[in-house]
Design a protein around this motif. Sequence first.
Motif, PDB file in Angstrom:
ATOM      1  N   LEU A 114       0.832  -1.202   0.000  1.00  0.00           N
ATOM      2  CA  LEU A 114       0.000   0.000   0.000  1.00  0.00           C
ATOM      3  C   LEU A 114       0.867   1.253   0.000  1.00  0.00           C
ATOM      4  N   VAL A 115       1.874   1.281   0.849  1.00  0.00           N
ATOM      5  CA  VAL A 115       2.767   2.446   0.905  1.00  0.00           C
ATOM      6  C   VAL A 115       3.467   2.643  -0.440  1.00  0.00           C
ATOM      7  N   PHE A 116       3.916   1.546  -1.044  1.00  0.00           N
ATOM      8  CA  PHE A 116       4.558   1.626  -2.358  1.00  0.00           C
ATOM      9  C   PHE A 116       3.623   2.259  -3.390  1.00  0.00           C
ATOM     10  N   LEU A 117       2.372   1.790  -3.443  1.00  0.00           N
ATOM     11  CA  LEU A 117       1.421   2.341  -4.408  1.00  0.00           C
ATOM     12  C   LEU A 117       1.087   3.797  -4.095  1.00  0.00           C
ATOM     13  N   CYS A 118       0.997   4.121  -2.824  1.00  0.00           N
ATOM     14  CA  CYS A 118       0.739   5.514  -2.442  1.00  0.00           C
ATOM     15  C   CYS A 118       1.885   6.421  -2.893  1.00  0.00           C
TER      16      CYS A 118
END
Length: 279
Positions: A85-89
């Motif tokens: 999720l952090v990567f996509l954000c």
Amino acid sequence: MKICFNEATTMKKSTLELDLDLCNKYGYDLIEIRMDKLNSYLEKHSLDDLVNFFDNNQLKPYAFNALEFVTFRDMISYRKLKDDLVFLCEVGTKIKCKNIVVVPSFDVGYTKKQIKEETVRVLNDLADVAEKYNINLAFEFVGYPNCSVNTFEQAYEIVTAVNRTNVGIVLDCFHFHSMNSKIEELKKADPHKIFIFHIDDAEDLPVGALRDNNRLWPGDGVIDLDIILTTLKEIGYDEMASIELFRPEYWEWEPEKAIKIGKEKTETLIKKYFNVPQK
């Protein structure tokens, strides 16, 4: 209404780079980026390459698809989910892609009350992370009997209970049809809570029997797309329509053929109900 391409439609023979070029060529407004294709792209390209493409072309990113099976995870796999999720954000912030699709888990063996409690908890936790990046989570129910959240009304109840501005719903015509979601519930929905609209069609199978391989181009199957599109117009939704198919037959086509036909089929249908941007 803007026309969007979901990369699942060309999943086997294409790449993010090719999908971008072809979607731009055929006049799509938006694209939903698959996470696997994004990872493959970044093996050969930089994130700046992706930024430059969107800065210099008409096509824009709309969503990442998808973080899957987000509920009822063990601690280790849930930590990995949050890392993804952090990567996509972080990528989304850089390329100006504001939505991430999140999908519930299957075969969980819990009551509907327990499923609601867990899903609300997880969506709130993930939304805390996404909110720091000004990113939205689009919760997608899946119209299979063994999916923990498999109707529009169940998913909408969960999203309403979460009650956050950055958490909404994915309305997929295939999933709406396949488990007999109620059009009366869509008529009562807040259009601002529908973050993504997937358009597709299906073969004529009994309730609960449809699977992704039974998807068809919009207008080629038995889904009552007329009542869905009419209802969306009535409640005031007119943001976007994304063509999303997982049909193995279409995966064997050359990507250019699939992307061209997808645009033609989607635009022809949408124009009967909504204004479509002229190129």
